[in-house]
Design a protein around this motif. Structure first.
Motif, PDB file in Angstrom:
ATOM      1  N   CYS A  59      16.235   1.189  -1.027  1.00  0.00           N
ATOM      2  CA  CYS A  59      14.827   1.595  -0.981  1.00  0.00           C
ATOM      3  C   CYS A  59      14.725   3.123  -1.019  1.00  0.00           C
ATOM      4  N   PHE A  60      13.948   3.620  -1.966  1.00  0.00           N
ATOM      5  CA  PHE A  60      13.797   5.056  -2.163  1.00  0.00           C
ATOM      6  C   PHE A  60      12.321   5.444  -2.103  1.00  0.00           C
ATOM      7  N   GLU A  61      12.081   6.748  -1.943  1.00  0.00           N
ATOM      8  CA  GLU A  61      10.764   7.333  -2.151  1.00  0.00           C
ATOM      9  C   GLU A  61      10.916   8.438  -3.197  1.00  0.00           C
ATOM     10  N   ASP A  62      10.074   8.384  -4.213  1.00  0.00           N
ATOM     11  CA  ASP A  62      10.120   9.365  -5.301  1.00  0.00           C
ATOM     12  C   ASP A  62       9.394  10.635  -4.870  1.00  0.00           C
ATOM     13  N   GLN A  63      10.159  11.684  -4.583  1.00  0.00           N
ATOM     14  CA  GLN A  63       9.566  12.912  -4.065  1.00  0.00           C
ATOM     15  C   GLN A  63       8.720  13.643  -5.098  1.00  0.00           C
ATOM     16  N   ALA A  64       9.001  13.444  -6.374  1.00  0.00           N
ATOM     17  CA  ALA A  64       8.162  14.047  -7.418  1.00  0.00           C
ATOM     18  C   ALA A  64       6.756  13.455  -7.376  1.00  0.00           C
ATOM     19  N   THR A  65       6.676  12.160  -7.128  1.00  0.00           N
ATOM     20  CA  THR A  65       5.376  11.501  -7.013  1.00  0.00           C
ATOM     21  C   THR A  65       4.638  11.953  -5.768  1.00  0.00           C
ATOM     22  N   VAL A  66       5.361  12.067  -4.656  1.00  0.00           N
ATOM     23  CA  VAL A  66       4.753  12.549  -3.414  1.00  0.00           C
ATOM     24  C   VAL A  66       4.207  13.954  -3.610  1.00  0.00           C
ATOM     25  N   ALA A  67       4.985  14.823  -4.245  1.00  0.00           N
ATOM     26  CA  ALA A  67       4.561  16.212  -4.472  1.00  0.00           C
ATOM     27  C   ALA A  67       3.358  16.277  -5.401  1.00  0.00           C
ATOM     28  N   ALA A  68       3.346  15.453  -6.446  1.00  0.00           N
ATOM     29  CA  ALA A  68       2.229  15.455  -7.391  1.00  0.00           C
ATOM     30  C   ALA A  68       0.939  14.997  -6.726  1.00  0.00           C
ATOM     31  N   PRO A  77       0.796  -1.234   0.000  1.00  0.00           N
ATOM     32  CA  PRO A  77       0.000   0.000   0.000  1.00  0.00           C
ATOM     33  C   PRO A  77       0.825   1.278   0.000  1.00  0.00           C
ATOM     34  N   SER A  78       0.214   2.328  -0.551  1.00  0.00           N
ATOM     35  CA  SER A  78       0.767   3.684  -0.492  1.00  0.00           C
ATOM     36  C   SER A  78      -0.405   4.648  -0.399  1.00  0.00           C
ATOM     37  N   SER A  79      -0.175   5.818   0.160  1.00  0.00           N
ATOM     38  CA  SER A  79      -1.275   6.761   0.370  1.00  0.00           C
ATOM     39  C   SER A  79      -1.871   7.194  -0.966  1.00  0.00           C
ATOM     40  N   PHE A  80      -3.190   7.117  -1.063  1.00  0.00           N
ATOM     41  CA  PHE A  80      -3.924   7.488  -2.272  1.00  0.00           C
ATOM     42  C   PHE A  80      -3.402   6.738  -3.498  1.00  0.00           C
ATOM     43  N   ASN A  81      -2.868   5.530  -3.256  1.00  0.00           N
ATOM     44  CA  ASN A  81      -2.295   4.710  -4.319  1.00  0.00           C
ATOM     45  C   ASN A  81      -1.272   5.499  -5.141  1.00  0.00           C
ATOM     46  N   SER A  82      -0.476   6.299  -4.460  1.00  0.00           N
ATOM     47  CA  SER A  82       0.497   7.155  -5.141  1.00  0.00           C
ATOM     48  C   SER A  82       1.659   6.356  -5.740  1.00  0.00           C
ATOM     49  N   GLN A  83       1.955   5.180  -5.162  1.00  0.00           N
ATOM     50  CA  GLN A  83       2.989   4.291  -5.684  1.00  0.00           C
ATOM     51  C   GLN A  83       4.340   5.017  -5.805  1.00  0.00           C
ATOM     52  N   SER A  84       4.761   5.592  -4.696  1.00  0.00           N
ATOM     53  CA  SER A  84       5.979   6.409  -4.683  1.00  0.00           C
ATOM     54  C   SER A  84       7.250   5.617  -4.375  1.00  0.00           C
ATOM     55  N   ALA A  85       7.129   4.333  -4.022  1.00  0.00           N
ATOM     56  CA  ALA A  85       8.309   3.528  -3.688  1.00  0.00           C
ATOM     57  C   ALA A  85       9.129   3.216  -4.939  1.00  0.00           C
ATOM     58  N   ARG A  86      10.447   3.274  -4.783  1.00  0.00           N
ATOM     59  CA  ARG A  86      11.377   2.957  -5.867  1.00  0.00           C
ATOM     60  C   ARG A  86      12.497   2.078  -5.308  1.00  0.00           C
TER      61      ARG A  86
END
Length: 206
Positions: free
Chosen positions: A101-110, A43-52
């Motif tokens: 393990c990363f989080e894509d900050q562009a996806t989080v911001a969008a 899972p990710s918040s609002f199905n943002s799928q920010s994991a990389r």
């Protein structure tokens, strides 16, 4: 082995394993399949799928920890590096691979932009961290179910620039953790000390 171990069993038997061999009980394709599965279904918040993720195996894994050793020797007091960090990095390097393990900050911001004025941006940052933790734990348990040992490290942000430069990782990917894995060097799993459930879980309605 995965077909013979339930999720609850994998959670219960998972431990931080530092003594690893540079081998894997499963083929590389299985490791990649596991990371793909966790990426698609955690899972990710609002199905943002920010994991990389960046999967480093064998020589690339060793390359990571060789560079990490150099970097940490430059940023830490010599006594601290020599007595603790150098021996630990040797252990990490002795494993088979590392999943970064990363989080894509562009996806989080969008995602946050869609709800601007409704939900504070800091909430999306917090939820991103929650999702990152779920992905890391899911990966850890999945590797456990395949007969591997692992340990979770956090050499970020010291190694961030090095990782981006060597492996061409996007600037939007922010490194959160490094999951080191391999075949356990021994079967000596220590019993986990746990606090009483009565202090930790409340049940109402029974």
């Amino acid at each position: 082995m995965a077909s013979q171990m339930s999720l609850l069993d994998a959670i219960a038997t998972r431990r931080t394993i530092y003594d690893l061999n540079s081998s894997s009980p499963v083929p590389d394709s299985r490791i990649v399949d596991i990371v793909h599965h966790i990426t698609l279904h955690t899972p990710s918040s609002f199905n943002s799928q920010s994991a990389r993720f960046l999967i480093l195996l064998r020589e690339e894994h060793q390359r990571l920890w060789d560079h990490a050793r150099t970097i940490m020797s430059q940023v830490l007091p010599e006594a601290v590096f020599t007595t603790y960090f150098a021996p630990m990095i040797t252990k990490y390097r002795g494993g088979y691979g590392t999943i970064l393990c990363f989080e894509d900050q562009a996806t989080v911001a969008a995602t946050a932009e869609k709800y601007d004025g409704i939900i504070p941006y800091k909430k999306f940052e917090q939820w991103s961290e929650h999702s990152a933790g779920m992905h890391q734990f899911a990966l850890w348990c999945a590797l456990e179910a395949e007969g591997m040992g692992a340990n979770l490290q956090h050499y970020n942000p010291n190694i961030d620039d090095m990782v981006k430069e060597i492996w061409g990782v996007s600037d939007d990917w922010v490194l959160k953790a490094q999951l080191v894995f391999g075949t356990p060097a021994n079967n000596d799993k220590k019993e986990k000390e746990v606090k009483p459930l009565e202090e930790r879980v409340l049940v109402k309605g029974i």
